[in-house]
Design a protein around this motif. Structure first.
Motif, PDB file in Angstrom:
ATOM      1  N   UNK A  97       0.712  -1.266  -0.160  1.00 42.50           N
ATOM      2  CA  UNK A  97       0.072  -0.120  -0.116  1.00 42.50           C
ATOM      3  C   UNK A  97       0.967   1.419   0.148  1.00 42.50           C
ATOM      4  N   UNK A  98       1.499   1.669  -1.157  1.00 39.71           N
ATOM      5  CA  UNK A  98       2.435   2.663  -1.132  1.00 39.71           C
ATOM      6  C   UNK A  98       1.885   3.486  -2.413  1.00 39.71           C
ATOM      7  N   UNK A  99       2.003   4.891  -2.253  1.00 34.89           N
ATOM      8  CA  UNK A  99       1.618   5.673  -3.504  1.00 34.89           C
ATOM      9  C   UNK A  99       2.548   6.933  -3.468  1.00 34.89           C
ATOM     10  N   UNK A 100       2.427   7.792  -4.421  1.00 31.56           N
ATOM     11  CA  UNK A 100       3.387   8.999  -4.896  1.00 31.56           C
ATOM     12  C   UNK A 100       2.485  10.208  -4.628  1.00 31.56           C
ATOM     13  N   UNK A 101       2.912  11.388  -4.100  1.00 31.07           N
ATOM     14  CA  UNK A 101       2.379  12.699  -4.756  1.00 31.07           C
ATOM     15  C   UNK A 101       3.732  13.603  -5.052  1.00 31.07           C
ATOM     16  N   UNK A 102       3.286  14.597  -5.625  1.00 32.99           N
ATOM     17  CA  UNK A 102       4.192  15.411  -6.352  1.00 32.99           C
ATOM     18  C   UNK A 102       3.856  17.078  -5.813  1.00 32.99           C
ATOM     19  N   UNK A 103       4.962  17.727  -5.306  1.00 29.33           N
ATOM     20  CA  UNK A 103       4.917  19.318  -5.334  1.00 29.33           C
ATOM     21  C   UNK A 103       5.050  19.859  -6.713  1.00 29.33           C
ATOM     22  N   UNK A 104       4.986  21.011  -6.695  1.00 26.63           N
ATOM     23  CA  UNK A 104       5.436  22.011  -7.707  1.00 26.63           C
ATOM     24  C   UNK A 104       6.991  21.826  -8.174  1.00 26.63           C
ATOM     25  N   UNK A 105       7.407  20.549  -8.498  1.00 23.59           N
ATOM     26  CA  UNK A 105       8.745  20.183  -8.671  1.00 23.59           C
ATOM     27  C   UNK A 105       8.673  18.681  -9.193  1.00 23.59           C
ATOM     28  N   UNK A 106      10.184  18.244  -9.118  1.00 27.63           N
ATOM     29  CA  UNK A 106      10.266  16.844  -9.709  1.00 27.63           C
ATOM     30  C   UNK A 106      10.608  15.751  -8.680  1.00 27.63           C
ATOM     31  N   UNK A 107      10.653  16.313  -7.611  1.00 30.05           N
ATOM     32  CA  UNK A 107      10.739  15.403  -6.290  1.00 30.05           C
ATOM     33  C   UNK A 107       9.355  14.636  -6.197  1.00 30.05           C
ATOM     34  N   UNK A 108       9.599  13.375  -5.498  1.00 28.31           N
ATOM     35  CA  UNK A 108       8.516  12.559  -5.392  1.00 28.31           C
ATOM     36  C   UNK A 108       8.564  12.125  -3.847  1.00 28.31           C
ATOM     37  N   UNK A 109       7.318  12.545  -3.412  1.00 29.22           N
ATOM     38  CA  UNK A 109       7.039  12.305  -2.095  1.00 29.22           C
ATOM     39  C   UNK A 109       6.273  10.653  -1.828  1.00 29.22           C
ATOM     40  N   UNK A 110       6.965   9.974  -1.205  1.00 31.35           N
ATOM     41  CA  UNK A 110       6.453   8.560  -1.220  1.00 31.35           C
ATOM     42  C   UNK A 110       5.472   8.509   0.024  1.00 31.35           C
ATOM     43  N   UNK A 111       4.390   8.025  -0.021  1.00 33.53           N
ATOM     44  CA  UNK A 111       3.743   7.800   1.031  1.00 33.53           C
ATOM     45  C   UNK A 111       3.148   6.412   1.309  1.00 33.53           C
TER      46      UNK A 111
END
Ligand code: 2P0
Length: 352
Positions: free
Chosen positions: A312-326
């Motif tokens: 159960x893992x997903x990603x989100x993005x901010x206004x940039x290229x970095x990936x937030x893994x939740x």
């Protein structure tokens, strides 16, 4: 209780102030699940947004105030980042002080020496404006509490801190409390306001209690297009109306999933929001692309892990290229083994 703009105006007059005051405050960064993208008027959001408040990525700020002989029209200050004078940051902070002066007139009575420090590496690509303005706003509200003892409760002061932080940077309004914050008026979500962010009126489901956000630094450095410019492009965006509709629906759905613990739908919606945000950038005029090949590579790896190992893992993005893994804490070892150890990027492990 819902507050109006006038409720935040400090009306005390003729107070004698102390000669010196030292203040300090700390505020975390936050990551939007439903994105704020587009604004109007005085920092008012086009649509409601919902965020997780982070823990480790913070701004710690102290200020030494000295009473001026004569009160000034504008706020007199000096700004230091990591103990070094940074006049390049001063115009943005001066603009913030100008906007909040009417709500906190007492700030002009002092000279401010402001020292700020971020716990995350400078130029890591993590936006510091949310935590920085939230810390400043908290400090100003603390000063108000010290100078003007009143019957107002904690709830009022939190809303005021969020209200002031918003005037510095929209997303900063959500860095005032935790673990979930909602900014923007929504007819289906009680007590919401465009003026400040609020914590929802429900407990976050235990599924999300030990949630982690590992930020994969695909690209370090300054943003190529400022978020403020991105927000402004929404005013004439061809998909503005449909985006508004989508965000209002998503905000409501997100609060429902956070309450019920519906992890599958949370994952689906979180990723849809991140992709919508970047699709809006790619379809504005002028258009621009912030994701990088590395962003897509990480996204594909995350989706592969979900499909093959059912994680159960997903990603989100901010206004940039970095990936937030939740992801929930309990799958940390799996993610270390199958994702993080396979990447060469620097990673900041945070949690909500
Ligand atoms: C958000 N972002 O909800 C969205 C999603 C980035 C992507 O709010 O102009 O720095 O200072 O109000 O808050 C970043 O924009 O913009 C942002 P201003 P802000 O977090």
């Amino acid at each position: 209780m819902k507050l109006k703009e006038q409720d935040f105006i400090n009306t005390y007059r003729d107070i004698s102030y102390p000669d010196k005051i030292d203040l300090s405050a700390s505020a975390p960064s936050n990551i939007a699940l439903v994105k704020y993208w587009g604004k109007h008027g005085m920092q008012l959001p086009m649509n409601p947004s919902v965020s997780f408040t982070l823990n480790q990525s913070r701004t710690n700020t102290t200020a030494h105030l000295s009473l001026l002989k004569l009160p000034s029209k504008t706020v007199e200050f000096q700004f230091f980042l990591d103990q070094k004078p940074r006049p390049d940051f001063e115009p943005k902070i001066a603009g913030f002080f100008e906007k909040i002066k009417v709500y906190a007139p007492f700030i002009t009575a002092f000279h401010w020496q402001i020292y700020s420090q971020n716990t995350f590496p400078h130029s890591s690509g993590i936006a510091s404006s949310a935590s920085a303005f939230a810390a400043l706003a908290k400090m100003i509200v603390d000063l108000e509490k010290q100078l003007f003892p009143s019957h107002k409760d904690d709830n009022y002061y939190k809303k005021k801190a969020s209200f002031l932080a918003r005037l510095g940077s929209g997303s900063a309004s959500r860095s005032i409390a935790h673990p979930v914050m909602i900014w923007g008026k929504h007819p289906g979500i009680p007590d919401t306001s465009d003026l400040y962010a609020v914590a929802p009126d429900f407990e976050l489901h235990p599924v999300f209690k030990n949630f982690r956000d590992s930020i994969i630094l695909v690209e370090k450095g300054q943003k190529k297009v400022s978020s403020t410019a991105g927000h402004n492009l929404m005013a004439k965006h061809p998909f503005k109306a449909i985006r508004k509709q989508q965000a209002f629906l998503h905000a409501l759905q997100m609060t429902q999933y956070l309450k019920s613990g519906d992890l599958d739908n949370f994952i689906k919606l979180t990723e849809a929001e991140a992709l919508s945000l970047h699709a809006l950038m790619m379809t504005s005029d002028p258009n621009y692309i912030l994701i990088q090949p590395g962003t897509l590579k990480v996204i594909q790896l995350i989706r592969h892990l979900r499909q093959t190992l059912n994680l159960p893992v997903c990603f989100t993005l901010d206004a940039g290229a970095n990936v937030h893994v939740l992801y929930p804490d309990k799958i940390s070892d799996n993610l270390e083994k199958y994702l993080f150890s396979k990447l060469t990027y620097e990673i900041i492990h945070d949690y909500i």
